[in-house]
Design a protein around this motif. Sequence first.
Motif, PDB file in Angstrom:
ATOM      1  N   LEU A   1      18.373  18.793 -14.673  1.00 34.03           N
ATOM      2  CA  LEU A   1      17.365  19.715 -15.329  1.00 34.03           C
ATOM      3  C   LEU A   1      16.936  19.273 -16.880  1.00 34.03           C
ATOM      4  O   LEU A   1      15.859  20.030 -17.479  1.00 34.03           O
ATOM      5  CB  LEU A   1      17.999  21.151 -15.367  1.00 34.03           C
ATOM      6  N   MET A   2      17.638  18.562 -17.344  1.00 33.46           N
ATOM      7  CA  MET A   2      17.201  18.254 -19.002  1.00 33.46           C
ATOM      8  C   MET A   2      16.784  16.728 -19.192  1.00 33.46           C
ATOM      9  O   MET A   2      17.152  15.904 -18.282  1.00 33.46           O
ATOM     10  CB  MET A   2      18.797  18.186 -19.794  1.00 33.46           C
ATOM     11  N   THR A   3      16.087  16.603 -19.805  1.00 30.60           N
ATOM     12  CA  THR A   3      15.621  15.039 -20.531  1.00 30.60           C
ATOM     13  C   THR A   3      16.395  14.691 -21.264  1.00 30.60           C
ATOM     14  O   THR A   3      17.481  15.309 -21.870  1.00 30.60           O
ATOM     15  CB  THR A   3      14.013  15.179 -21.159  1.00 30.60           C
ATOM     16  N   PRO A   4      16.603  13.232 -21.542  1.00 28.18           N
ATOM     17  CA  PRO A   4      17.428  12.513 -22.511  1.00 28.18           C
ATOM     18  C   PRO A   4      17.324  13.352 -23.963  1.00 28.18           C
ATOM     19  O   PRO A   4      18.409  13.581 -24.513  1.00 28.18           O
ATOM     20  CB  PRO A   4      17.070  10.957 -22.649  1.00 28.18           C
ATOM     21  N   ASP A   5      16.081  13.816 -24.382  1.00 24.19           N
ATOM     22  CA  ASP A   5      15.858  14.365 -25.662  1.00 24.19           C
ATOM     23  C   ASP A   5      16.847  15.647 -25.596  1.00 24.19           C
ATOM     24  O   ASP A   5      17.313  15.990 -26.627  1.00 24.19           O
ATOM     25  CB  ASP A   5      14.656  14.338 -26.160  1.00 24.19           C
ATOM     26  N   GLN A   6      16.473  16.494 -24.500  1.00 21.53           N
ATOM     27  CA  GLN A   6      17.001  17.654 -24.599  1.00 21.53           C
ATOM     28  C   GLN A   6      18.469  17.603 -24.358  1.00 21.53           C
ATOM     29  O   GLN A   6      19.163  18.607 -25.140  1.00 21.53           O
ATOM     30  CB  GLN A   6      16.511  18.575 -23.113  1.00 21.53           C
ATOM     31  N   MET A   7      19.017  16.820 -23.752  1.00 22.59           N
ATOM     32  CA  MET A   7      20.493  16.676 -23.622  1.00 22.59           C
ATOM     33  C   MET A   7      21.045  16.457 -24.904  1.00 22.59           C
ATOM     34  O   MET A   7      22.067  16.566 -25.400  1.00 22.59           O
ATOM     35  CB  MET A   7      20.876  15.707 -22.424  1.00 22.59           C
ATOM     36  N   THR A   8      20.349  15.222 -25.836  1.00 19.32           N
ATOM     37  CA  THR A   8      20.760  14.800 -26.792  1.00 19.32           C
ATOM     38  C   THR A   8      20.918  16.206 -28.007  1.00 19.32           C
ATOM     39  O   THR A   8      21.861  16.249 -28.609  1.00 19.32           O
ATOM     40  CB  THR A   8      19.784  13.906 -27.626  1.00 19.32           C
ATOM     41  N   GLU A   9      19.704  16.999 -27.921  1.00 13.82           N
ATOM     42  CA  GLU A   9      19.867  18.001 -28.932  1.00 13.82           C
ATOM     43  C   GLU A   9      20.848  18.917 -28.366  1.00 13.82           C
ATOM     44  O   GLU A   9      21.516  19.533 -29.349  1.00 13.82           O
ATOM     45  CB  GLU A   9      18.376  18.783 -28.631  1.00 13.82           C
ATOM     46  N   TYR A  10      21.005  19.166 -27.215  1.00 17.28           N
ATOM     47  CA  TYR A  10      22.057  20.193 -26.739  1.00 17.28           C
ATOM     48  C   TYR A  10      23.671  19.616 -27.220  1.00 17.28           C
ATOM     49  O   TYR A  10      24.315  20.296 -27.708  1.00 17.28           O
ATOM     50  CB  TYR A  10      22.171  20.375 -25.256  1.00 17.28           C
TER      51      TYR A  10
ATOM     52  N   LYS B   1      27.450   8.757 -32.223  1.00 15.04           N
ATOM     53  CA  LYS B   1      27.954   7.539 -31.358  1.00 15.04           C
ATOM     54  C   LYS B   1      28.361   8.110 -29.793  1.00 15.04           C
ATOM     55  O   LYS B   1      27.982   7.317 -29.004  1.00 15.04           O
ATOM     56  CB  LYS B   1      28.970   6.892 -31.842  1.00 15.04           C
ATOM     57  N   ASP B   2      29.070   9.254 -29.792  1.00 15.01           N
ATOM     58  CA  ASP B   2      29.579   9.707 -28.531  1.00 15.01           C
ATOM     59  C   ASP B   2      28.454   9.957 -27.675  1.00 15.01           C
ATOM     60  O   ASP B   2      28.355   9.907 -26.410  1.00 15.01           O
ATOM     61  CB  ASP B   2      30.688  10.666 -28.671  1.00 15.01           C
ATOM     62  N   ILE B   3      27.402  10.872 -28.454  1.00 17.65           N
ATOM     63  CA  ILE B   3      26.172  11.204 -27.882  1.00 17.65           C
ATOM     64  C   ILE B   3      25.365  10.252 -27.100  1.00 17.65           C
ATOM     65  O   ILE B   3      24.991  10.261 -25.842  1.00 17.65           O
ATOM     66  CB  ILE B   3      25.296  12.018 -28.606  1.00 17.65           C
ATOM     67  N   ASP B   4      25.281   8.990 -27.876  1.00 20.40           N
ATOM     68  CA  ASP B   4      24.634   7.723 -27.327  1.00 20.40           C
ATOM     69  C   ASP B   4      25.338   7.406 -26.089  1.00 20.40           C
ATOM     70  O   ASP B   4      24.431   6.856 -25.020  1.00 20.40           O
ATOM     71  CB  ASP B   4      24.668   6.657 -28.312  1.00 20.40           C
ATOM     72  N   CYS B   5      26.586   7.451 -26.014  1.00 18.79           N
ATOM     73  CA  CYS B   5      27.647   7.012 -24.852  1.00 18.79           C
ATOM     74  C   CYS B   5      27.123   7.637 -23.537  1.00 18.79           C
ATOM     75  O   CYS B   5      26.925   7.238 -22.718  1.00 18.79           O
ATOM     76  CB  CYS B   5      28.863   6.736 -25.159  1.00 18.79           C
ATOM     77  N   ILE B   6      27.167   9.220 -24.021  1.00 18.59           N
ATOM     78  CA  ILE B   6      26.755  10.134 -22.993  1.00 18.59           C
ATOM     79  C   ILE B   6      25.731   9.875 -22.233  1.00 18.59           C
ATOM     80  O   ILE B   6      25.186   9.754 -20.815  1.00 18.59           O
ATOM     81  CB  ILE B   6      27.285  11.529 -23.275  1.00 18.59           C
ATOM     82  N   ILE B   7      24.599   9.727 -23.086  1.00 18.61           N
ATOM     83  CA  ILE B   7      23.056   9.599 -22.587  1.00 18.61           C
ATOM     84  C   ILE B   7      22.970   8.570 -22.037  1.00 18.61           C
ATOM     85  O   ILE B   7      22.422   8.351 -20.768  1.00 18.61           O
ATOM     86  CB  ILE B   7      22.054   9.834 -23.913  1.00 18.61           C
ATOM     87  N   ASP B   8      23.605   7.423 -22.391  1.00 15.82           N
ATOM     88  CA  ASP B   8      23.407   6.118 -21.645  1.00 15.82           C
ATOM     89  C   ASP B   8      24.208   6.260 -20.347  1.00 15.82           C
ATOM     90  O   ASP B   8      23.559   5.634 -19.025  1.00 15.82           O
ATOM     91  CB  ASP B   8      24.357   4.984 -22.454  1.00 15.82           C
ATOM     92  N   TRP B   9      25.376   7.010 -20.155  1.00 15.18           N
ATOM     93  CA  TRP B   9      25.686   6.795 -18.707  1.00 15.18           C
ATOM     94  C   TRP B   9      24.889   7.992 -17.963  1.00 15.18           C
ATOM     95  O   TRP B   9      24.656   7.246 -16.721  1.00 15.18           O
ATOM     96  CB  TRP B   9      27.470   7.593 -18.974  1.00 15.18           C
ATOM     97  N   VAL B  10      24.399   8.985 -18.430  1.00 15.52           N
ATOM     98  CA  VAL B  10      23.929   9.932 -17.405  1.00 15.52           C
ATOM     99  C   VAL B  10      22.431   9.248 -16.727  1.00 15.52           C
ATOM    100  O   VAL B  10      22.052   9.420 -15.770  1.00 15.52           O
ATOM    101  CB  VAL B  10      23.483  11.189 -18.239  1.00 15.52           C
TER     102      VAL B  10
END
Length: 317
Positions: free
Chosen positions: A224-233, A242-251
Amino acid sequence: MSFEWLKKRFGQSGIHGSADAPLPHSDRLEEKAVANEVSSTVPEEPPKKSDASNCSPHQLSAHRALSRYSSFNGKNILEIGGAQSCDSAYPFLMDGAASAIVTGLDHISEEKISEEYNLRVMRADALRLTSIFEPNQFDVVYGLSVIEHIPTPKAFLDQVYSILRPGGLAYFEGDPIWSSPKGHHLWVATWGGPYKNRTSANYLFSEWAGATSTNPLPDWSHLLMTPDQMTEYLAKESIPVKDIDCIIDWVFHSNEVNRIDMTRIAEAYTNSGLVVLEANSTRVDVPSNTLADLRRRYGDGIDYGVNGVTYVLAKPI
């Protein structure tokens, strides 16, 4: 195609529905775990040898499910997506199997051969089995936690069909499926994997071996989220950049999960050359507002409540 051989080999009670009928749509799969399905017919106690005494119910699930249909005495066994410990293979060997080969990539660091148990561990790609093994080589082929990782189910099942002997059995399990609440299968860990030296903390979709970790992603957010929306959340949750970058890359980019929904998985397993003897699922409730959001984005026809699934298959004689 005649399925009389199924009735003779496994008995009518072993066939779920008509053998000539297609597998039911995923929203009509039996709503119970395979462990519960087989508990009344397979002893709860694990094999008495020390090598299998510490097996978890998950590691024993393939042996327990398949023992409803066949003994393993003198049989040749292949595990796909296995681990160096070979935990799930030992129950077959303790039950008289002639040999077992454990294959995998991510969780096998070195190849080895155990003459004591006629057990071999080797690195192998699940989509290139026919380049390694002979046609009709195995009596049993199984894999735990593999359905959600295989990128092309049809190609994979074609490989299995080739190396499985006529009348042979297969068992495959997957959890969580991409269309389920935690289908992202988040696995950002400090101790291993692609983010070992990049993340400052562990972010895992479920608890793992006592490791301290969190799952910061709301259910179905990967759908339900785009990468930008998930990053913001995640930023609002005070997670380091740096942890957000890893999470976004995985998902959104990792090839560790196949991003295939339950409907497409069911279609692949139903339409393979293998006969479906069992299709069991574990389920979760989908909140009505979440279901509405998912259907607006992806349309009808996907069962978002199937969390995990197991298949028991047979190759026609």
